[in-house]
Enzyme design. Sequence first.
Site, PDB file in Angstrom:
ATOM      1  N   HIS A  22       0.814  -1.215   0.000  1.00  0.00           N
ATOM      2  CA  HIS A  22       0.000   0.000   0.000  1.00  0.00           C
ATOM      3  C   HIS A  22       0.851   1.271   0.000  1.00  0.00           C
ATOM      4  O   HIS A  22       0.352   2.350  -0.318  1.00  0.00           O
ATOM      5  CB  HIS A  22      -0.990   0.002   1.173  1.00  0.00           C
ATOM      6  CG  HIS A  22      -0.392   0.257   2.517  1.00  0.00           C
ATOM      7  ND1 HIS A  22      -0.029  -0.758   3.376  1.00  0.00           N
ATOM      8  CD2 HIS A  22      -0.080   1.403   3.151  1.00  0.00           C
ATOM      9  CE1 HIS A  22       0.468  -0.233   4.484  1.00  0.00           C
ATOM     10  NE2 HIS A  22       0.453   1.070   4.369  1.00  0.00           N
ATOM     11  N   SER A  47       4.634   2.504   8.016  1.00  0.00           N
ATOM     12  CA  SER A  47       4.356   1.312   7.213  1.00  0.00           C
ATOM     13  C   SER A  47       5.551   0.956   6.340  1.00  0.00           C
ATOM     14  O   SER A  47       6.095   1.815   5.647  1.00  0.00           O
ATOM     15  CB  SER A  47       3.137   1.537   6.327  1.00  0.00           C
ATOM     16  OG  SER A  47       1.962   1.574   7.093  1.00  0.00           O
ATOM     17  N   ASP A  83       0.439  -7.635   1.521  1.00  0.00           N
ATOM     18  CA  ASP A  83       0.821  -6.229   1.687  1.00  0.00           C
ATOM     19  C   ASP A  83       2.337  -6.048   1.677  1.00  0.00           C
ATOM     20  O   ASP A  83       2.890  -5.312   2.490  1.00  0.00           O
ATOM     21  CB  ASP A  83       0.227  -5.649   2.971  1.00  0.00           C
ATOM     22  CG  ASP A  83       0.279  -4.119   2.990  1.00  0.00           C
ATOM     23  OD1 ASP A  83       0.283  -3.513   1.903  1.00  0.00           O
ATOM     24  OD2 ASP A  83       0.357  -3.537   4.096  1.00  0.00           O
TER      25      ASP A  83
END
Length: 404
Positions: A135, A249, A165
């Site tokens: 993402h 992230s 992911d």
Amino acid sequence: MGYYDDHYGEYRQKRKGNRRGAFFSGLVGAILGALLVTFSIPALSRWDVLPYNVTPKQGEEQTGEPGHYPTVQKNVSVNVTSQVTKAIDKASDAVVGVVNIQEASFWSEGGEAGTGSGVIYKKADGKAFVVTNNHVVEGASQLEVSLKDGTRVPAKLLGTDALTDLAVLEINAQKVGNVAEFGNSDVVTLGEPVIAIGNPLGLQFAGSVTEGIISGKNRTIEVDLDQDGLPDWNAEVLQTDAAINPGNSGGALVNIEGQVIGINSMKIAQEEVEGIGFAIPINFARPIIADLEQYGQVRRPYMGVELRSLSDISSYHLQETLHLPPDITEGVAIIQVRPGSPADRAGLRQFDVIVALDDQKVSDVLDLRKYLYTKKAIGDNMKVTFYRNGKKETVTMKLTKESL
């Protein structure tokens, strides 16, 4: 009766005499013991027998007044270089920023769409490889990596995997120093200290460090990839209370040895929730990273079917369309079979209902995917148990890789 009284009186007199003797004996012993301690301690201190120094300072008179005690002097050394700072020093150079740049369209302005984090895990042949989150790079027309010293270099996207992911980038290794060392996420324990390193809220806070513990192992988080309200995958993650904010992230979750044990990925972003962050366990990520680096995709075994869990199908269609026995309430219905796929070659059809794989019960689509992707490999044979028009049947299919 008179004999008993006289005898008892004599016994009492003897006890009084014994008490006086014991008192004087104890008093003499206490005095001798005090004198022994008073005169022996300074000598023992001078001979370095005691763990402390009681020799009076020069010019200070040592008195024997009650309540006066020698000052105890201890030398205490503190090592300020802790395991935590050593772990940060070992891992922080390998944590970088990942900048997502998107082209302008007629309706929107171009530029940096967002910034996440990444981990340099390998150098080879003049190239360096970075793992980050899918993402973080999603929708990018161009990618850049910001190194520890602030240098920004162009990055090439090698592959992504929405299901886990994860994504892998390639950069020039000329200015890359240390690379991360992967640890073993299978041996982490609850309460074990961990450190999250990344770029919360953008590159202005690059290399930020937060400390916490492993709060939970083998946590399962539902992932809805197509945003249809139905989970497409159950992601198994490590839970930590180390602060993980937007921008973290793709960064590293590091153990006390400075080894990467997880790739930070998700955070419960609700006002009433604090201290709950998640990371993809590195042992789970390793084969994904290897596939993305080498093939640009994850090579998973492929059946070639579109599926729907029975729990998402109305009771009317369970009976009238699928013709299931009343006691069959769990399983996976085949909505479509792709021509030439392993399922097609094995003879599976639309509206067949799969209830087991290799005699392992399948309750829903998540069950089927988890078994297929974690227990089977490309080229394996797999036994499929299913219902067709109310009758239980079995076939064996040979799994292949999906062709793009």
